[in-house]
Each structure stands twice: as C-alpha cells, then as structure tokens.
Design an enzyme around this catalytic site. Structure first.
Site, PDB file in Angstrom:
ATOM      1  N   MET A 200      -7.396   2.082  92.925  1.00 48.43           N
ATOM      2  CA  MET A 200      -6.716   3.206  92.283  1.00 48.43           C
ATOM      3  C   MET A 200      -5.524   2.719  91.457  1.00 48.43           C
ATOM      4  SD  MET A 200      -5.044   6.685  93.804  1.00 48.43           S
ATOM      5  CE  MET A 200      -6.472   7.317  94.650  1.00 48.43           C
TER       6      MET A 200
ATOM      7  N   LYS B 235      -4.903  14.101  67.156  1.00 47.88           N
ATOM      8  CA  LYS B 235      -5.185  14.838  68.396  1.00 47.88           C
ATOM      9  C   LYS B 235      -5.094  13.889  69.599  1.00 47.88           C
ATOM     10  CE  LYS B 235     -10.146  14.072  67.817  1.00 47.88           C
ATOM     11  NZ  LYS B 235     -11.388  14.659  67.281  1.00 47.88           N
TER      12      LYS B 235
ATOM     13  N   TYR C  97     -12.657  -3.437  97.729  1.00 46.63           N
ATOM     14  CA  TYR C  97     -13.450  -2.394  98.386  1.00 46.63           C
ATOM     15  C   TYR C  97     -14.929  -2.729  98.413  1.00 46.63           C
ATOM     16  CZ  TYR C  97      -9.439   0.774  98.294  1.00 46.63           C
ATOM     17  OH  TYR C  97      -8.225   1.356  98.489  1.00 46.63           O
TER      18      TYR C  97
ATOM     19  N   ARG D 266     -21.074  23.501  68.206  1.00 42.91           N
ATOM     20  CA  ARG D 266     -19.833  23.698  68.938  1.00 42.91           C
ATOM     21  C   ARG D 266     -19.137  24.977  68.472  1.00 42.91           C
ATOM     22  NH1 ARG D 266     -16.203  18.373  69.900  1.00 42.91           N
ATOM     23  NH2 ARG D 266     -15.433  18.769  67.809  1.00 42.91           N
TER      24      ARG D 266
HETATM   25  C1  LIG Z   1     -11.700  14.086  66.015  1.00 38.33           C
HETATM   26  C2  LIG Z   1     -12.092  14.758  64.773  1.00 38.33           C
HETATM   27  C3  LIG Z   1     -12.046  14.068  63.549  1.00 38.33           C
HETATM   28  C4  LIG Z   1     -11.674  12.609  63.446  1.00 38.33           C
HETATM   29  O1  LIG Z   1     -12.766  11.831  63.791  1.00 38.33           O
HETATM   30  P1  LIG Z   1     -12.692  10.214  63.748  1.00 38.33           P
HETATM   31  O2  LIG Z   1     -14.098   9.818  63.838  1.00 38.33           O
HETATM   32  O3  LIG Z   1     -11.871   9.806  64.914  1.00 38.33           O
HETATM   33  O4  LIG Z   1     -12.057   9.851  62.466  1.00 38.33           O
HETATM   34  C5  LIG Z   1     -12.356  14.770  62.405  1.00 38.33           C
HETATM   35  N1  LIG Z   1     -12.697  16.068  62.463  1.00 38.33           N
HETATM   36  C6  LIG Z   1     -12.761  16.765  63.614  1.00 38.33           C
HETATM   37  C7  LIG Z   1     -13.161  18.192  63.585  1.00 38.33           C
HETATM   38  C8  LIG Z   1     -12.457  16.132  64.806  1.00 38.33           C
HETATM   39  O5  LIG Z   1     -12.542  16.805  65.955  1.00 38.33           O
END
Ligand SMILES: *Cc1c(COP(=O)(O)O)cnc(C)c1O
Length: 399
Positions: free
Chosen positions: A335, A35, A262, A133
């Site tokens: 920036m 992801k 800055y 969630r």
């Molecule tokens: C991101 C995610 C993982 C992977 O987690 P890591 O700790 O990065 O290995 C596994 N399951 C779900 C549902 C996730 O959102």
C-alpha cells in the site's frame, strides 16, 4: 521535506506548447486541455505558463476545475467539456466559463439561470458522432435549433465532437465520425446557426488530420509530453516534464532464497540487497489500467503473462532507477511500501530513486516541485509570490 516527490519542468511544457503551435494550420488555435489537474501535473501551474505564452483557450471537464483556474488568475476562455448540473449553472456563469450544451433539458435551466443573472450564457454545442457519451445526434438538431430560438440569454458560439478511436491506425471510424460532424454543422447552418467555432481534434487527430484543425484543436496528451499511441512517437519534438522520485528508507542484505513481500511471490535467486521505498498503490504506484487486448496476438501475450505470473515469473514488471541503473520491484507493490531488489549496487538509506508513476494516477498528496527558468516553486507558489528555493532540490539533478 517529503520522502517522495514529483519534479515538474514547466519549461518542457512550454517547449511542447511551442512545438504544437508550430504545427497548427494557419487559422487554428490551441485549446489546452488541463482537465484532471492537467493530467496530474497541476492545472493552475500549467495554465499559468501557457497563458503567459499566449494560449487563449483552456478546457476542463468540470465546473469545479474551471473555477479553480479562474480563482488563480486564468482570464482566458475556459470551456467546460462535460455536462453541467442545474445547481452548478449559476456559479459557472458568474465565473464566465463557457459551457457545453449536450442535451435539450439543459437549455431551459440555462436560460433561466442566465436571465436571472442578467448574463448571456455562451455555449459550445456538443455533437454525438460515435463516442456514445454526450451530445446531440442529427435527429435532435431541429429541436435544438427551436429551443435555442426561444432563448434570449443562451448564445451558441461553438460546436464540437470527440473522437473515440483517434489513436487507432484504422481511419474508417474516425472519418465516419467526422462526416457526421460536418453533416450536423451543415444542418445547423440551414437552421439559422452559421459561423460557429468548430473543433474536433484531440492529440491523435491533430497529428493525423491537419485538414481538420478548424478553429481550435483540443490538446492535452501532447502538451504533457506524451504521444497518444506508440505509432506517433517522433512526429513532434516533445519533452517529458515529469520525474517522480523517492528515497530508500530501509536497506538490508539477504541470503539467496529469501521470500519477499505479500504472498511471497518473489524469492531471491542469490545473495542480494533489498531496498524499501515509501511508495505503493495508495500513491498510484504499480497501478496499471485494465488491459484490453488490441487484437489476437495481444490477447495471447496477456494470457501468457498472466499464466507465467502464476509461477512467480513476472514479465514487464515495475522497475525503478537507482543511480542510473534499472532495478526491479521485488514481489507485490504494497500500500505504501515497496521492495526493490538492488543486487550488489552500492547504495545507502536516503539515496534517491526514480520511480515510474503514471501522471493521472499519482496521488495528489505527493508534493509537486515545479521548475521554470531555473527557479523552483512549490505548488501554487507561483502566485503566492514566494519562491522557496531549496538548495537541497537544486542539487538533486532536476532533469
Ligand atoms: C481529454 C479530451 C481532449 C484531449 O485529448 P488528448 O488526447 O489528451 O489531447 C480533447 N477533447 C475532449 C472532449 C476531451 O475529453
């Protein structure tokens, strides 16, 4: 050639993959979580080398991420972990993505979409066990079984949950989550859904609970060479595939007492050289996630740090590496331009500097240069068949 770039060693990711697989329980398989563009590294590039190495399953958060993988030759299973909107269903089924079922409302839409395409929708059921969630709680399961029983085109093939505190030393909460998961699985079996593929482990749980590896472990963090928390360091032999580099674009000698950047929060303590590098918070440089104290002493530390910052004293500020030496960022990160106090180190405009750039924050605009098996590729260069081997990069001390 860009003045800032990221070098990514795909062989390191391959090593991490083999190392993780060698610690899997015999019947479990690795689902590579790619992801967020594989945590900033490049989802297509990472998935391609892993697929070649035999990885059979991938996971992403969104349908768009899954389709990008399909369009670039990933034919292995791809599970979309996040909830999917109604208008994304058709394209995700056409792309043969496995969807996550996390609410009753989805089921009817999915049945409709799947039947109109004449294509069975394979789904993994998400159980909510303490993350707060998405997913079904125990009390929903009877309704879920009934709704699925009314479907001819939606087929549950897997079931999973996600841990909220996997990286914490205290195991109580995680164990409670696991108990709820097992209870949910048992209930669905009673309700006529046996034999679903089970998966609960992320990187932290994979290391801590080998007895929970089940059919799949979902691993992201370890693949990209990180550990979920400092306590996990050394448990596996991981390699870091990531090296962010930029070059000095301006250099100037200044006297003691010069204000820098800055709000003039930095003042030179002696005669020194100031080197400007063309990166800043627009590139993701110098951004740190919001700190939430882990306990009382941590809270005190954060308070002290912020208090000293009022007086221009920065503890644990950003550093860069010039010619093998650590050099501090002087003042605030801008920036797109940042100033380094490089003291009297010999250097000149054009010299390379290694910068700490968090993978998931590194702007996608920054070019990624991939290395695999001594060959060098630009992003997506692998399937384009072009290998723009650039001798300039070859000399640039990759890794
Ligand atoms: C991101 C995610 C993982 C992977 O987690 P890591 O700790 O990065 O290995 C596994 N399951 C779900 C549902 C996730 O959102």
């Amino acid at each position: 050639m860009s003045a800032t770039w990221i070098e990514i060693d795909l062989d390191a990711i391959l090593n991490n993959y083999q190392e993780i697989v060698s610690h899997l329980q015999p019947l479990s398989r690795l689902m590579a979580v790619v992801k967020a563009d594989a945590y900033g590294i490049g989802s297509v590039e990472v998935a391609r080398v892993l697929q070649e190495a035999g990885c059979e399953a991938f996971a992403v958060t969104t349908v768009t991420e899954g389709i990008i993988l399909r369009e670039h030759g990933i034919h292995a299973q791809i599970l979309v972990l996040g909830p999917v909107l109604k208008d994304e269903l058709s394209e995700s089924l056409q792309a043969d993505l496995l969807l996550t079922l996390s609410s009753l409302e989805q089921i009817e839409d999915l049945e409709e979409s799947a039947s109109s395409l004449g294509k069975t929708a394979q789904v993994h059921i998400k159980l909510e066990t303490g993350m707060g969630r998405t997913g079904f709680v125990y009390e929903n399961l009877e309704d879920l079984a009934r709704a699925l029983g009314d479907c001819s085109w939606v087929k549950p093939v897997g079931i999973f949950t996600h841990f909220a505190r996997g990286a914490q030393r205290d195991r109580t909460y995680t164990q409670e989550q696991y108990t709820r998961f097992q209870r949910g699985v048992n209930r669905l079996e009673e309700l006529g859904m046996p034999g679903l593929l089970k998966h609960v482990c992320n990187s932290a749980a994979f290391l801590d609970y080998p007895e929970w590896h089940h059919d799949f472990v979902r691993i992201g963090t370890l693949l990209i060479g990180h550990v979920p928390a400092p306590g996990f360091a050394g448990k596996l032999k991981l390699s870091d595939p990531w090296l962010a580099k930029t070059r000095i674009v301006h250099l100037r000698k200044v006297p003691k007492g010069t204000f820098v950047g800055y709000q003039s929060v930095y003042q030179t303590k002696k005669e020194t050289q100031l080197a400007v590098i063309p990166v800043g918070y627009a590139d993701g440089f110098g951004l740190i996630p919001h700190l939430i104290p882990q306990g009382f002493w941590d809270f005190i530390k954060i308070v002290i740090k912020n208090f000293l910052a009022l007086f221009g004293i920065y503890l644990g500020g950003e550093n860069a590496i010039l010619g093998g030496h650590t050099v501090p960022v002087a003042g605030k990160v801008g920036m797109q331009l940042t100033i380094l106090d490089v003291g009297d180190r010999p250097c000149q405009v054009g010299d390379e500097v290694i910068i700490p750039l968090r993978r998931t924050l590194a702007n996608a605009r920054i070019p990624r240069i991939y290395r695999k098996n001594k060959r060098i590729f630009s992003k997506r260069g692998i399937e384009e068949g072009v290998l723009p081997f650039n001798p300039e990069y070859a000399n640039s001390n990759l890794g």
